[in-house]
Design a protein around this motif. Structure first.
Motif, PDB file in Angstrom:
ATOM      1  N   THR A 128       0.815  -1.219   0.000  1.00 46.01           N
ATOM      2  CA  THR A 128       0.000   0.000   0.000  1.00 46.01           C
ATOM      3  C   THR A 128       0.844   1.263   0.000  1.00 46.01           C
ATOM      4  N   GLY A 129       2.124   1.160   0.417  1.00 44.94           N
ATOM      5  CA  GLY A 129       2.987   2.349   0.471  1.00 44.94           C
ATOM      6  C   GLY A 129       4.108   2.325  -0.538  1.00 44.94           C
ATOM      7  N   LYS A 130       3.934   1.590  -1.650  1.00 44.80           N
ATOM      8  CA  LYS A 130       5.017   1.475  -2.635  1.00 44.80           C
ATOM      9  C   LYS A 130       5.386   2.820  -3.257  1.00 44.80           C
ATOM     10  N   SER A 131       4.455   3.776  -3.250  1.00 43.50           N
ATOM     11  CA  SER A 131       4.757   5.089  -3.831  1.00 43.50           C
ATOM     12  C   SER A 131       5.669   5.917  -2.934  1.00 43.50           C
ATOM     13  N   ALA A 132       6.060   5.376  -1.761  1.00 42.05           N
ATOM     14  CA  ALA A 132       7.029   6.050  -0.891  1.00 42.05           C
ATOM     15  C   ALA A 132       8.449   5.573  -1.152  1.00 42.05           C
ATOM     16  N   GLY A 133       8.619   4.537  -1.972  1.00 43.51           N
ATOM     17  CA  GLY A 133       9.933   3.963  -2.196  1.00 43.51           C
ATOM     18  C   GLY A 133      10.904   4.933  -2.846  1.00 43.51           C
ATOM     19  N   ILE A 134      12.137   4.944  -2.350  1.00 45.19           N
ATOM     20  CA  ILE A 134      13.176   5.820  -2.901  1.00 45.19           C
ATOM     21  C   ILE A 134      14.284   5.012  -3.565  1.00 45.19           C
ATOM     22  N   GLY A 135      14.072   3.709  -3.722  1.00 40.92           N
ATOM     23  CA  GLY A 135      15.112   2.877  -4.326  1.00 40.92           C
ATOM     24  C   GLY A 135      16.067   2.401  -3.266  1.00 40.92           C
ATOM     25  N   TYR A 136      17.166   3.115  -3.108  1.00 42.02           N
ATOM     26  CA  TYR A 136      18.156   2.714  -2.115  1.00 42.02           C
ATOM     27  C   TYR A 136      18.610   3.930  -1.351  1.00 42.02           C
ATOM     28  N   PRO A 137      18.687   3.887  -0.033  1.00 42.31           N
ATOM     29  CA  PRO A 137      18.482   2.758   0.861  1.00 42.31           C
ATOM     30  C   PRO A 137      17.011   2.417   1.031  1.00 42.31           C
ATOM     31  N   GLN A 138      16.752   1.260   1.639  1.00 43.41           N
ATOM     32  CA  GLN A 138      15.380   0.781   1.789  1.00 43.41           C
ATOM     33  C   GLN A 138      14.631   1.579   2.850  1.00 43.41           C
ATOM     34  N   LEU A 139      13.532   2.195   2.443  1.00 42.87           N
ATOM     35  CA  LEU A 139      12.637   2.902   3.350  1.00 42.87           C
ATOM     36  C   LEU A 139      11.499   1.962   3.716  1.00 42.87           C
ATOM     37  N   VAL A 140      11.089   1.953   4.988  1.00 45.67           N
ATOM     38  CA  VAL A 140       9.990   1.097   5.430  1.00 45.67           C
ATOM     39  C   VAL A 140       8.942   1.950   6.126  1.00 45.67           C
ATOM     40  N   GLY A 141       7.695   1.479   6.130  1.00 48.55           N
ATOM     41  CA  GLY A 141       6.663   2.306   6.748  1.00 48.55           C
ATOM     42  C   GLY A 141       5.310   1.643   6.816  1.00 48.55           C
ATOM     43  N   LYS A 142       4.314   2.447   7.186  1.00 52.26           N
ATOM     44  CA  LYS A 142       2.935   1.987   7.319  1.00 52.26           C
ATOM     45  C   LYS A 142       1.989   3.102   6.897  1.00 52.26           C
ATOM     46  N   THR A 143       1.035   2.740   6.052  1.00 51.81           N
ATOM     47  CA  THR A 143       0.017   3.706   5.632  1.00 51.81           C
ATOM     48  C   THR A 143      -1.112   3.735   6.656  1.00 51.81           C
ATOM     49  N   GLY A 144      -1.870   4.821   6.637  1.00 52.28           N
ATOM     50  CA  GLY A 144      -2.991   4.913   7.560  1.00 52.28           C
ATOM     51  C   GLY A 144      -3.901   6.080   7.218  1.00 52.28           C
ATOM     52  N   THR A 145      -5.077   6.074   7.828  1.00 51.03           N
ATOM     53  CA  THR A 145      -6.012   7.191   7.711  1.00 51.03           C
ATOM     54  C   THR A 145      -6.525   7.535   9.099  1.00 51.03           C
ATOM     55  N   GLY A 146      -6.976   8.766   9.255  1.00 56.75           N
ATOM     56  CA  GLY A 146      -7.543   9.207  10.524  1.00 56.75           C
ATOM     57  C   GLY A 146      -8.752  10.081  10.259  1.00 56.75           C
ATOM     58  N   GLN A 147      -9.529  10.275  11.293  1.00 64.20           N
ATOM     59  CA  GLN A 147     -10.752  11.072  11.149  1.00 64.20           C
ATOM     60  C   GLN A 147     -10.684  12.296  12.053  1.00 64.20           C
ATOM     61  N   TRP A 148     -10.948  13.471  11.478  1.00 62.35           N
ATOM     62  CA  TRP A 148     -11.138  14.679  12.269  1.00 62.35           C
ATOM     63  C   TRP A 148     -12.607  14.849  12.611  1.00 62.35           C
ATOM     64  N   SER A 149     -13.456  14.459  11.693  1.00 60.15           N
ATOM     65  CA  SER A 149     -14.905  14.554  11.883  1.00 60.15           C
ATOM     66  C   SER A 149     -15.558  13.590  10.905  1.00 60.15           C
ATOM     67  N   GLU A 150     -16.873  13.589  10.859  1.00 58.47           N
ATOM     68  CA  GLU A 150     -17.570  12.687   9.952  1.00 58.47           C
ATOM     69  C   GLU A 150     -17.386  13.073   8.491  1.00 58.47           C
ATOM     70  N   THR A 151     -16.963  14.316   8.239  1.00 53.74           N
ATOM     71  CA  THR A 151     -16.840  14.793   6.858  1.00 53.74           C
ATOM     72  C   THR A 151     -15.406  15.147   6.468  1.00 53.74           C
ATOM     73  N   ARG A 152     -14.446  14.987   7.390  1.00 50.14           N
ATOM     74  CA  ARG A 152     -13.071  15.355   7.057  1.00 50.14           C
ATOM     75  C   ARG A 152     -12.098  14.306   7.588  1.00 50.14           C
ATOM     76  N   ASN A 153     -11.226  13.825   6.689  1.00 50.85           N
ATOM     77  CA  ASN A 153     -10.270  12.778   7.032  1.00 50.85           C
ATOM     78  C   ASN A 153      -8.834  13.251   6.810  1.00 50.85           C
ATOM     79  N   VAL A 154      -7.897  12.517   7.371  1.00 51.83           N
ATOM     80  CA  VAL A 154      -6.475  12.760   7.132  1.00 51.83           C
ATOM     81  C   VAL A 154      -5.827  11.451   6.696  1.00 51.83           C
ATOM     82  N   ALA A 155      -4.790  11.553   5.886  1.00 52.86           N
ATOM     83  CA  ALA A 155      -4.023  10.378   5.467  1.00 52.86           C
ATOM     84  C   ALA A 155      -2.643  10.453   6.104  1.00 52.86           C
ATOM     85  N   LEU A 156      -2.089   9.303   6.460  1.00 53.65           N
ATOM     86  CA  LEU A 156      -0.795   9.258   7.126  1.00 53.65           C
ATOM     87  C   LEU A 156       0.131   8.251   6.453  1.00 53.65           C
ATOM     88  N   PHE A 157       1.413   8.542   6.528  1.00 51.33           N
ATOM     89  CA  PHE A 157       2.419   7.539   6.209  1.00 51.33           C
ATOM     90  C   PHE A 157       3.554   7.742   7.197  1.00 51.33           C
TER      91      PHE A 157
END
Length: 298
Positions: A128-157
């Motif tokens: 899900t986070g392949k678009s964060a790849g920089i080639g070398y060195p190896q970057l690792v991570g986790k994607t996520g989403t959060g909610q501010w309210s019922e109509t507004r969200n945030v995305a995290l990596f």
């Protein structure tokens, strides 16, 4: 156990930085759930909490510090805003060493599994986070989403880089507009790739040893021999930074071993002795940031 691990990663408590308005976030307890919903924590609540949903709140700095703990695998570092103080010539006047705030207490096998999963998020073709790849060195991570309210969200990596011998822990937050659908992989991960590509391009232009050389040292826990690695090159004379194509499926770098020299049949007294390679001259101190800034203004 889920809430205990989250607390050891720094969630639910302030970092006590000298800034106003810092929130401790929230790790729910039986008391909190009884007060707000009239019942204790149950299995359904824990299922939600295990993926970051439900009654759990966190600040970006908490997430970044938690990633730092996962990266080093041993302790939660005390947060700080200043690493060291330099003069106009770039000399360090005062340094502030890392302080440990608490032990992580994680089984090494479990930690290895977490690192492997975070590598797959970026390195695997369907990650899900392949678009964060920089080639070398190896970057690792986790994607996520959060909610501010019922109509507004945030995305995290969030994650760290490199995977072995990490230098940086990070979190990127993408603030979605009202009603906008966001995701960590599409909205936040590209921001991370853009930032760290620039960082490692600067390191490469300065001649910093990154990638394979740094990771090889971390894996073997000993410095490479002078005849094997010199001036950022591997045993075959290739730039350490250009070995992305030689990475295996586990994200670790491959280096070719140098063949052992054949022993000479000549008598010892007739053998030629190679002169020792003179040590390189010490590098000149880099000009301080403030001095460069003042020059630009002039």
């Amino acid at each position: 156990p889920i809430l205990s691990m989250a607390a050891r990663l720094g969630y639910g408590s302030k970092l006590n930085l000298p800034i106003e308005g810092e929130s401790p976030g929230l790790l729910p307890s039986h008391e909190h759930m009884k007060e707000k919903f009239g019942n204790r924590l149950i299995g359904g609540h824990l299922a939600n909490l295990s993926i970051g949903q439900g009654q759990i709140y966190a600040t970006p700095v908490q997430i970044a510090r938690g990633m730092c703990a996962i990266a080093n695998g041993q302790y939660l570092p005390k947060a700080r805003l200043i690493k060291h103080i330099q003069d106009l010539d770039g000399n360090i006047i005062e340094a502030f060493p890392v302080e440990k705030e608490g032990s992580l207490g994680v089984n090494p096998g479990n930690l290895k599994a977490v690192h492997a999963g975070m590598r797959g998020v970026v390195a695997d073709g369907d990650g899900t986070g392949k678009s964060a790849g920089i080639g070398y060195p190896q970057l690792v991570g986790k994607t996520g989403t959060g909610q501010w309210s019922e109509t507004r969200n945030v995305a995290l990596f969030a994650g760290f880089v490199p995977e072995v011998n990490p230098e940086y822990a990070f979190v990127a937050i993408y603030e979605g507009s009202l009603g906008e659908g966001v995701s960590g992989g599409k909205s936040a991960a590209p921001i991370v790739r853009s930032v760290f590509r620039q960082i490692y391009n600067i390191k490469k232009s300065r001649g910093d040893k990154i990638g394979a050389v740094r990771q090889l040292n971390a894996e073997t826990e000993k410095a490479p021999k002078a005849e094997e690695v010199a001036d950022g090159q591997d045993a075959d004379g290739q730039d350490a930074d250009s070995q992305d194509a030689d990475s295996n499926d586990s994200g670790e770098s491959k280096t070719k071993s140098k063949p052992k020299p054949k022993s000479s049949s000549k008598p010892a007294e007739t053998q030629k002795v190679r002169p020792a390679t003179p040590a390189p001259a010490p590098a000149k101190p880099k000009e301080g940031f403030l001095k460069r800034l003042l020059k630009k203004r002039e």
